[in-house]
Design a protein around this motif. Structure first.
Motif, short mmCIF file in Angstrom:
data_model
loop_
_atom_site.label_atom_id
_atom_site.label_comp_id
_atom_site.label_asym_id
_atom_site.label_seq_id
_atom_site.Cartn_x
_atom_site.Cartn_y
_atom_site.Cartn_z
N MET A 1 0.82 -1.21 0.00
CA MET A 1 0.00 0.00 0.00
C MET A 1 0.86 1.26 0.00
SD MET A 1 -2.97 -1.18 -0.32
CE MET A 1 -3.85 0.37 -0.24
N TRP A 2 1.99 1.23 0.67
CA TRP A 2 2.88 2.39 0.67
C TRP A 2 3.54 2.56 -0.68
CZ3 TRP A 2 7.31 3.33 4.81
CH2 TRP A 2 7.73 4.65 4.71
N LEU A 3 4.00 1.46 -1.29
CA LEU A 3 4.62 1.54 -2.62
C LEU A 3 3.64 2.09 -3.65
CD1 LEU A 3 6.65 -1.80 -2.73
CD2 LEU A 3 7.59 0.52 -2.75
N ILE A 4 2.41 1.63 -3.58
CA ILE A 4 1.40 2.10 -4.54
C ILE A 4 1.09 3.57 -4.30
CG2 ILE A 4 -1.01 1.87 -5.24
CD1 ILE A 4 -0.71 -1.16 -4.60
N ALA A 5 0.95 3.98 -3.04
CA ALA A 5 0.66 5.38 -2.73
C ALA A 5 1.79 6.29 -3.21
CB ALA A 5 0.45 5.56 -1.22
N ALA A 6 3.04 5.84 -3.02
CA ALA A 6 4.18 6.64 -3.47
C ALA A 6 4.19 6.76 -5.00
CB ALA A 6 5.48 6.01 -2.99
N ARG B 1 5.60 8.70 -10.06
CA ARG B 1 5.99 7.39 -10.57
C ARG B 1 7.43 7.06 -10.19
NH1 ARG B 1 3.17 7.03 -16.58
NH2 ARG B 1 1.05 6.67 -15.79
N THR B 2 7.60 5.81 -9.73
CA THR B 2 8.90 5.38 -9.26
C THR B 2 9.14 3.93 -9.65
OG1 THR B 2 10.19 4.92 -7.26
CG2 THR B 2 7.81 4.91 -7.02
N ASP C 1 -2.41 5.50 -15.86
CA ASP C 1 -2.27 4.76 -14.61
C ASP C 1 -2.93 3.39 -14.71
OD1 ASP C 1 -0.74 6.34 -13.06
OD2 ASP C 1 -2.30 7.02 -11.71
N ALA C 2 -4.10 3.35 -15.32
CA ALA C 2 -4.81 2.08 -15.46
C ALA C 2 -3.96 1.08 -16.24
CB ALA C 2 -6.15 2.30 -16.14
N VAL C 3 -3.30 1.54 -17.28
CA VAL C 3 -2.44 0.66 -18.08
C VAL C 3 -1.23 0.22 -17.25
CG1 VAL C 3 -0.95 0.53 -20.11
CG2 VAL C 3 -3.18 1.67 -20.26
N ARG C 4 -0.61 1.17 -16.57
CA ARG C 4 0.58 0.88 -15.77
C ARG C 4 0.28 -0.18 -14.71
NH1 ARG C 4 5.40 3.35 -14.28
NH2 ARG C 4 5.99 3.33 -12.06
N TYR C 5 -0.82 0.00 -14.01
CA TYR C 5 -1.14 -0.93 -12.93
C TYR C 5 -1.69 -2.25 -13.45
CZ TYR C 5 -0.29 3.26 -10.20
OH TYR C 5 0.28 4.38 -9.65
#
Length: 518
Positions: A168-173, A178-179, A230-234
């Protein structure tokens, strides 16, 4: 002038190294959770051993290490001997077995306590990273710890708590900026899959992330975070994690098995942790407050175009209301979002107050401790090392007598190990642990393996329902080990075919007068 600036420059150069030795709020929180939840609790470290499942997992790990392979056939149950079985938490079982061989139950509970404390320390650091007020973050995360304490057991699910907090932290960051670190979730999925079946929750959260990102782009267009990209990335992230999850001894069979397990009505209705919470304890009252607060901020989140977070909250709230085992996961998902939103409300209210008001003063004081709060120093690992090297009577050498039939099993170990014994799933795990490798059981905590017919018969016998005596005969039980105040104990005391062998007030052992069964 140079003689004045050199010390300052040297001080600035040394300061990052000095910080390593200065305890932070996160360090103090980690240590406090260890002390409060485990070392100084009413049962101490024994509190992590209130579920007999740890005994089963430890001995399965012993079997894996002894045979150098992950089993595909059961070797613990006389009710379904040798049938196909998935040891899908094999990596946790190896860890438990190794630590048990080195340090006994102390090693198992210390690892479990550290993992749990680490999960909630990451949760606190996540909330502070979002800019949440220190006091608000601490309050909410401590409530999350208390709400989750009902599932503080030395079992594989502790790793899902840890990985969900990390994810959840990685996704929030990544949603903020983008990282590359986001893609660490793909390799992380591999150990997660082999540590605990709860890795499925990652796919649900990522699926809602994709849906939420796409919906945000449709609803708000350019005002959305990054919308369709974002939808594509995730989506790619979810696909990568799904492929990584196939790296387990059973491949896609594990996924199909887990889906069937989660759909089982018998398990949902017969296993207590799959049932709805009962709000009659302090821990679940804290959960209720968190749930009400999280649902209350949904409107504010939608106004800020944060639909994905609303979907996460609603999804986890629903799951926690129908199954108490999801309460800790709800708390981990909701607490940082809730801390950020309540902080925004507090800041807006505090800034509207007079400059000399109590609210502005408190806001200034907490703000002074905000910057360094999320970091970690050496003190948390130092405390863990000290605990690992310490030798006190507080460490468990066995399960607690009372919650488990320790004395009766010690007295009658050979007879119990050589008999067909009916006992609870909780106590079956303890029998497996104590009498390994001789012990075979009727039913244990591996509910997914035994299936609905055996689960149903197990519940009928334990509840003393109409068919209880017939079922004892059908399964050819020699012994019954149950709590002294159970309905089954009352019935067996009056039955002519059963004799009381020992009754210590909390547990009672009965022997069949029909003699040993084949």
């Amino acid at each position: 002038m140079s003689t004045q600036t050199l010390p300052l420059a040297a001080s600035a150069a040394v300061r990052p190294w000095v910080k390593i030795f200065v305890p932070s709020l996160a360090d103090l929180f980690f240590i406090a959770v260890i002390a409060w939840a485990f070392a100084a609790g009413p049962y101490g470290w024994h509190g992590l051993l209130m579920d007999g499942d740890v005994g089963t997992h430890t001995r399965i790990g012993d079997h894996i290490l002894a045979h150098h392979s992950v089993p595909t056939r059961d070797f613990l149950a006389f009710s379904k001997p040798g049938q196909e079985w998935y040891a899908f938490e094999w990596l946790t079982e190896i860890l438990f077995s190794f630590l048990h061989s080195v340090a006994g139950l102390k090693g198992v509970v210390l690892l479990s306590g550290v993992v749990i404390a680490a999960a909630f320390t990451i949760l606190l650091m996540h909330a502070l990273w979002r800019g949440a007020n220190v006091v608000i973050s601490l309050t909410l995360v401590l409530m999350a710890v208390n709400a989750s304490s009902i599932h503080f057991h030395a079992r594989p699910h502790i790793f899902t708590l840890l990985f969900v907090a990390m994810a959840m932290w990685l996704i929030a960051a990544d949603r903020q900026r983008r990282t590359w670190a986001l893609w660490l979730l793909i390799p992380v999925t591999i150990p997660w899959t082999n540590l605990h079946g709860g890795f499925f929750i990652l796919f649900a959260l990522l699926g809602l992330l994709v849906i939420g990102s796409f919906a945000e782009s449709l609803l708000w267009g350019e005002l959305a975070s990054r919308g369709k990209s974002d939808a594509v990335r995730y989506s790619f992230l979810g696909a990568g994690c799904a492929v990584a999850s196939l790296a387990n001894p059973y491949g896609v069979k594990l996924h199909l098995f887990l889906l069937d397990y989660l759909r089982s009505d018998t398990i949902r209705n017969g296993v207590q942790e799959f049932q709805s919470p009962s709000f009659r304890s302090e821990s679940l009252l804290h959960y209720m407050v968190l749930a009400f607060l999280a649902l209350a901020i949904s409107g504010a989140l939608v106004k800020k175009h944060r639909l994905t977070e609303v979907l996460w909250i609603w999804f986890m709230a629903y799951n926690s209301l129908v199954s108490v085992r999801h309460v800790p996961l709800f708390a981990i998902v909701a607490a940082p979002i809730l801390a950020q939103e309540i902080t925004a409300w507090w800041n807006a209210w505090a800034q509207a107050q007079p400059s000399r008001s109590v609210a502005r003063t408190l806001d200034a004081i907490t703000g002074q401790h905000q910057c360094g709060a999320p970091r970690m120093s050496i003190w948390a690992p130092v405390v863990v090392l000290w605990l690992a090297l310490s030798h006190t009577d507080n460490w468990p050498r066995n399960f607690l007598d009372g919650p488990f039939p320790v004395k009766i099993v010690a007295t009658h170990a050979d007879e119990i190990a050589g008999s067909r014994v009916y006992t609870s799933d909780k106590w079956a795990g303890y029998l497996i642990y104590t009498n390994y490798p001789r012990q075979r059981v009727f039913f244990d905590d591996r509910h997914h393996y035994f299936g609905e017919p055996i689960i149903g018969d197990y519940l009928k016998i334990g509840s003393g329902l109409k068919q209880w005596s017939e079922l004892l005969g059908r399964y050819r039980f020699d012994l019954v080990l149950c709590t002294a105040d159970s309905p089954l104990a009352s019935l067996l005391r009056l039955h002519p075919d059963w004799k009381t062998v020992e009754d210590d007030g909390s547990a009672v052992l009965f022997r069949s007068l029909k003699g040993p069964r084949d």
